[in-house]
Design an enzyme around this catalytic site. Structure first.
Site, short mmCIF file in Angstrom:
data_model
loop_
_atom_site.label_atom_id
_atom_site.label_comp_id
_atom_site.label_asym_id
_atom_site.label_seq_id
_atom_site.Cartn_x
_atom_site.Cartn_y
_atom_site.Cartn_z
N GLU A 33 0.85 -1.20 0.00
CA GLU A 33 0.00 0.00 0.00
C GLU A 33 0.88 1.24 0.00
OE1 GLU A 33 -3.23 0.19 -1.10
OE2 GLU A 33 -3.58 -1.34 0.42
N HIS A 34 0.51 2.26 -0.80
CA HIS A 34 1.28 3.51 -0.95
C HIS A 34 2.66 3.25 -1.55
CE1 HIS A 34 -1.50 6.35 1.00
NE2 HIS A 34 -1.84 5.33 1.77
N ASP A 36 2.79 2.28 -4.90
CA ASP A 36 2.65 2.46 -6.36
C ASP A 36 3.27 3.76 -6.84
OD1 ASP A 36 0.63 3.90 -5.06
OD2 ASP A 36 -0.94 3.37 -6.49
N GLY A 120 -18.37 3.21 -2.24
CA GLY A 120 -17.55 3.80 -1.18
C GLY A 120 -16.70 2.81 -0.41
N GLY A 122 -13.96 1.31 -1.60
CA GLY A 122 -12.55 1.32 -2.01
C GLY A 122 -12.18 0.13 -2.86
N SER A 124 -12.72 0.06 -6.19
CA SER A 124 -12.41 0.57 -7.53
C SER A 124 -13.49 0.30 -8.58
CB SER A 124 -11.07 0.02 -8.02
OG SER A 124 -10.05 0.47 -7.18
N SER A 125 -14.70 0.76 -8.27
CA SER A 125 -15.78 0.66 -9.26
C SER A 125 -15.49 1.53 -10.48
CB SER A 125 -17.11 1.06 -8.62
OG SER A 125 -17.01 2.34 -8.03
N ASP A 170 -5.34 0.00 -10.04
CA ASP A 170 -6.76 -0.36 -10.08
C ASP A 170 -7.17 -0.87 -11.46
OD1 ASP A 170 -6.69 0.57 -7.52
OD2 ASP A 170 -7.89 2.36 -7.89
N TYR A 220 -2.77 12.34 1.72
CA TYR A 220 -2.24 11.55 0.60
C TYR A 220 -1.19 12.38 -0.15
CZ TYR A 220 -2.19 9.07 -3.90
OH TYR A 220 -1.80 8.40 -5.04
#
Length: 384
Positions: A33-34, A36, A120, A122, A124-125, A170, A220
């Site tokens: 995570e974080h 990428d 909501g 997370g 990735s719709s 994603d 972020y």
């Protein structure tokens, strides 16, 4: 499946034709995570929560989209692609805009879509929807696009048209997923390999904190800046071969950053250690040692919470409840942080007890209810 029947019926009712059906999955990220945006590694997988699209070609230039879940319609034209006030339509328009920069489409598009990705959560719709449109146009008009370029095209649509500066994970995971496999993706080179996640006797369970703290977007951006600042300190000492945290070692951080900038040290150390955790975790999976992999998930959460500081009390409580349950092999927060879901590897025979315990204890400790989602690892975007 109910959603396929719903969108097929709506398509026939609206357009008087039988559609082609596309399934485009959401994704989870097991670890990494974080990493990428620091040119590191991620380990995502496509899941059985998806966007479903009923699609058909047109013999004119018109675009006609229907969001079944929102009961909302968009109509436009290939000759005049511009941002819509209906936010959902921009994900489709952005993909069409990107394709038209490379080739001219012979006709317009009819789409009715709906989904089973919890809003909501997370998962990735947006990436699923973008990929679904790309695969639909590629299939209907025989455009000859390959899968990795289509994932990159979907990412550009979100960056340039929608205006969200997401990384590639994603779209890549949603497009390239394979049943029973996680994807080890190198975010620098886009080289990728599959690793088996043998889920016999286990389930992936997402526990939704039902919160999203306002810190998410500002922090972020701050984390990205902190990582870049740490890289700059190391680069000043060792030279231009250091381009990102991907090129930095713990020895370099200990030597050049730890005493000079303790906060930057914590941020950078988390990323460097997380990349190594992921590579070790892939080796665990290849050896069939899912218990060892689960321990790395706990270590990842610890790093995200204490070193990178992107967790929140609710996510820490969910991870704490999971860690105390004997049926859970590993758990961690997933995504940008400050809310959203934890991802948990749970023994199938402990599933009912785990879910009951989480719901009871989370409510007692936060006053909030949690939502639970069980997931299976499925194939990427495809024609049904």
């Amino acid at each position: 499946m109910q959603v396929l029947e719903t969108i097929t019926s709506a398509f026939r009712g609206t357009f008087g034709e039988t559609p082609t059906l596309i399934q485009s999955p959401g994704r989870v990220n097991l670890i990494g995570e974080h990493t990428d945006y620091n040119e590191g590694f991620v380990l995502p997988a496509a899941i059985d929560k998806a966007i479903y699209l009923a699609v058909g070609p047109r013999n004119d230039q018109k675009l006609h989209f229907v969001s079944a879940d929102l009961n909302s319609t968009y109509q436009g034209s290939l000759t005049d692609i511009r941002r819509s006030g209906k936010g959902w339509a921009n994900y489709l328009l952005g993909v069409i805009d990107q394709i038209q920069k490379e080739m001219s489409l012979p006709g317009g598009l009819n789409v009715v879509f709906g989904g089973t990705i919890p809003i909501g959560s997370g998962l990735s719709s947006s990436a699923a929807l973008e990929n679904g449109v790309a695969v639909a146009l590629n299939h209907l008009y025989k455009l000859g696009m390959e899968r990795v370029p289509m994932a990159l095209l979907s990412q550009r649509a979100e960056n340039q048209f929608v205006g969200v500066q997401c990384g590639i994970m994603d779209q890549f995971a949603s497009m390239m997923g394979q049943e029973g496999q996680v994807i080890k993706l190198d975010c620098r080179s886009l080289e990728y390999a599959y690793a088996p996640l043998a889920m016999d006797g286990f389930r992936i369970v997402l526990c939704d904190s039902r919160v999203k703290h306002s810190l998410a977007s500002t922090e972020y951006n701050t984390r990205r800046e902190e990582c870049e600042a740490g890289v700059a300190i190391v680069r000043a000492s060792v030279g231009d071969q250091v381009r990102s945290l991907r090129d930095v070692t713990m020895d370099m951080l200990n030597r050049y950053v730890r005493d000079q900038e303790p906060l930057l040290y914590k941020r950078c150390a988390y990323v460097v250690l997380e990349n190594q955790r992921l590579l070790n975790g892939v080796a665990d999976l290849e050896a069939g040692n899912i218990e060892a992999f689960g321990q790395r998930m706990y270590e990842s959460h610890e790093g995200l919470s204490k070193w990178y500081e992107v967790s929140c009390p609710e996510l820490d409580i969910l991870e704490d409840i999971a860690r105390a349950h004997p049926g859970v092999l590993g758990a961690r927060m997933m995504g940008g942080g400050f809310g959203g879901c934890t991802i948990n590897l749970v023994r199938e025979d402990a599933l009912a007890d785990f879910e009951a315990v989480v719901q009871r204890e989370y409510l007692e400790r936060t006053g909030q209810e949690t939502l639970l989602h069980e997931c299976r690892i499925e194939a990427g975007t495809h024609v049904v």
